[in-house]
Design a protein around this motif. Structure first.
Motif, PDB file in Angstrom:
ATOM      1  N   LEU A 156     -11.110  22.821  -3.632  1.00 55.57           N
ATOM      2  CA  LEU A 156     -12.191  22.102  -2.955  1.00 55.57           C
ATOM      3  C   LEU A 156     -11.940  20.604  -2.975  1.00 55.57           C
ATOM      4  O   LEU A 156     -12.153  19.902  -1.974  1.00 55.57           O
ATOM      5  N   THR A 157     -11.460  20.090  -4.121  1.00 60.36           N
ATOM      6  CA  THR A 157     -11.116  18.667  -4.204  1.00 60.36           C
ATOM      7  C   THR A 157      -9.970  18.332  -3.257  1.00 60.36           C
ATOM      8  O   THR A 157     -10.002  17.309  -2.551  1.00 60.36           O
ATOM      9  N   ALA A 158      -8.961  19.201  -3.221  1.00 57.64           N
ATOM     10  CA  ALA A 158      -7.803  18.937  -2.363  1.00 57.64           C
ATOM     11  C   ALA A 158      -8.189  18.908  -0.890  1.00 57.64           C
ATOM     12  O   ALA A 158      -7.744  18.029  -0.130  1.00 57.64           O
ATOM     13  N   MET A 159      -9.013  19.835  -0.451  1.00 59.16           N
ATOM     14  CA  MET A 159      -9.353  19.895   0.965  1.00 59.16           C
ATOM     15  C   MET A 159     -10.359  18.829   1.372  1.00 59.16           C
ATOM     16  O   MET A 159     -10.571  18.615   2.576  1.00 59.16           O
ATOM     17  N   SER A 160     -10.963  18.145   0.410  1.00 59.69           N
ATOM     18  CA  SER A 160     -11.980  17.143   0.727  1.00 59.69           C
ATOM     19  C   SER A 160     -11.428  15.728   0.834  1.00 59.69           C
ATOM     20  O   SER A 160     -12.098  14.856   1.396  1.00 59.69           O
ATOM     21  N   VAL A 161     -10.240  15.459   0.296  1.00 59.68           N
ATOM     22  CA  VAL A 161      -9.719  14.095   0.249  1.00 59.68           C
ATOM     23  C   VAL A 161      -8.688  13.892   1.352  1.00 59.68           C
ATOM     24  O   VAL A 161      -8.279  14.829   2.047  1.00 59.68           O
ATOM     25  N   THR A 162      -8.253  12.639   1.503  1.00 61.85           N
ATOM     26  CA  THR A 162      -7.311  12.284   2.567  1.00 61.85           C
ATOM     27  C   THR A 162      -5.901  12.042   2.043  1.00 61.85           C
ATOM     28  O   THR A 162      -5.095  11.417   2.729  1.00 61.85           O
ATOM     29  N   GLY A 163      -5.591  12.519   0.860  1.00 58.97           N
ATOM     30  CA  GLY A 163      -4.291  12.230   0.274  1.00 58.97           C
ATOM     31  C   GLY A 163      -3.247  13.302   0.498  1.00 58.97           C
ATOM     32  O   GLY A 163      -2.402  13.533  -0.367  1.00 58.97           O
ATOM     33  N   TRP A 164      -3.272  13.977   1.653  1.00 64.17           N
ATOM     34  CA  TRP A 164      -2.279  15.019   1.915  1.00 64.17           C
ATOM     35  C   TRP A 164      -0.947  14.433   2.362  1.00 64.17           C
ATOM     36  O   TRP A 164       0.109  14.910   1.967  1.00 64.17           O
ATOM     37  N   VAL A 165      -0.984  13.430   3.218  1.00 62.37           N
ATOM     38  CA  VAL A 165       0.247  12.843   3.730  1.00 62.37           C
ATOM     39  C   VAL A 165       0.018  11.361   3.969  1.00 62.37           C
ATOM     40  O   VAL A 165      -1.093  10.928   4.285  1.00 62.37           O
ATOM     41  N   SER A 166       1.081  10.580   3.771  1.00 66.48           N
ATOM     42  CA  SER A 166       1.052   9.149   4.025  1.00 66.48           C
ATOM     43  C   SER A 166       2.295   8.785   4.831  1.00 66.48           C
ATOM     44  O   SER A 166       3.402   9.210   4.494  1.00 66.48           O
ATOM     45  N   VAL A 167       2.099   8.004   5.899  1.00 67.26           N
ATOM     46  CA  VAL A 167       3.190   7.617   6.789  1.00 67.26           C
ATOM     47  C   VAL A 167       3.248   6.096   6.854  1.00 67.26           C
ATOM     48  O   VAL A 167       2.280   5.458   7.283  1.00 67.26           O
ATOM     49  N   GLU A 168       4.354   5.532   6.402  1.00 71.44           N
ATOM     50  CA  GLU A 168       4.576   4.097   6.513  1.00 71.44           C
ATOM     51  C   GLU A 168       5.436   3.836   7.751  1.00 71.44           C
ATOM     52  O   GLU A 168       6.578   4.290   7.833  1.00 71.44           O
ATOM     53  N   LEU A 169       4.888   3.107   8.700  1.00 69.77           N
ATOM     54  CA  LEU A 169       5.558   2.886   9.967  1.00 69.77           C
ATOM     55  C   LEU A 169       6.486   1.680   9.906  1.00 69.77           C
ATOM     56  O   LEU A 169       6.291   0.782   9.077  1.00 69.77           O
ATOM     57  N   PRO A 170       7.495   1.647  10.779  1.00 68.63           N
ATOM     58  CA  PRO A 170       8.396   0.481  10.812  1.00 68.63           C
ATOM     59  C   PRO A 170       7.627  -0.782  11.203  1.00 68.63           C
ATOM     60  O   PRO A 170       6.598  -0.702  11.893  1.00 68.63           O
TER      61      PRO A 170
END
Length: 250
Positions: free
Chosen positions: A45-59
């Motif tokens: 439940l904690t995992a599906m509620s937060v936004t920390g699944w993926v992070s993309v640093e763009l050029p």
């Protein structure tokens, strides 16, 4: 032939003490399995509620037409995506960070070039499997608790099987999310340009941790579901419940 004599009182007492000891041990293990199953549900439940699944640093210098700003990075989860941007057309230079809910419905009238209906379908699948997994996790937890009160072996095996099914649904959710990220990396240069750095975040590791917990609890329930009859049972009720049931017409 004469019937066998009953066992001596000391032997019966030792059997009763052994059965009581096994019963107490089984109850402790089942309660621990129940608590770990509930913990697995809260972890997911904690995992599906937060936004920390993926992070993309763009050029550097990646420009976003829809907001007329340069994007530094963005990150997201199953429900929201957040952007960190800066706008050098203003004085002083404005930095901002904001989040938006993901699009789950097709917008036929929208002309936003950032909308990709393949990604939208994958996002719907991720959200659907996450909700199904969370709702499904309540059922094996209930049967784990019920197996503490009811000694029949079939409820333990049912709880173990449902724990495995829940873990499988979470794995599908994780794999669909990874597929959506890989698709955007290969086919959507506007979303993940060449040279971007993609990192999966802590929320995905929480989801994998919940999978490990569900599998562990499922294995525990199968180990505890041994069919004990007669003297091997931990109580008279368990011995009676594990006897075969003959169903027939009278």
């Amino acid at each position: 032939m004469s019937p066998l004599p009953p066992p001596p009182p000391k032997t019966r007492l030792r059997r009763a003490e052994r059965a009581a000891k096994l019963r107490r041990r089984a109850i402790v293990i089942l309660w621990m399995a129940f608590l770990f199953g509930v913990l697995a549900s809260f972890v997911f439940l904690t995992a599906m509620s937060v936004t920390g699944w993926v992070s993309v640093e763009l050029p550097p210098g990646t420009y976003r037409n829809s907001t007329h700003s340069y994007v530094l990075r963005y990150y997201g989860g199953l429900w929201r995506t957040c952007w960190a941007e800066w706008d050098n057309s203003s004085t002083p230079v404005m930095h901002r960070e904001y989040c938006r809910m993901r699009r789950f419905l097709k917008e036929t009238s929208s002309r936003d070039f950032e909308i990709d209906y393949v990604v939208t379908g994958l996002h719907r699948s991720e959200a659907a499997f996450s909700v199904i997994s969370l709702l499904l996790s309540a059922i094996p937890n209930f049967f784990t608790w019920y197996s503490i009160q009811e000694p029949r072996y079939i409820f333990k095996r049912l709880a173990g099987s449902l724990h495995f099914i829940t873990a499988g649904c979470i794995v599908v959710c994780i794999e669909v999310f990874k597929t959506s990220v890989d698709y955007e990396r290969r086919s959507r240069a506007a979303s993940i340009p060449v040279g971007s750095v993609v990192r999966f975040g802590f929320a995905m590791y929480l989801a994998w941790a919940s999978v490990a917990l569900f599998v562990s609890v499922g294995l525990t329930m199968f180990v505890m579901s041994a069919k004990r009859k007669g003297d091997r049972a931990t109580s008279d009720r368990e011995a009676f419940e594990n006897e075969p049931v003959i169903i027939g017409r009278i």
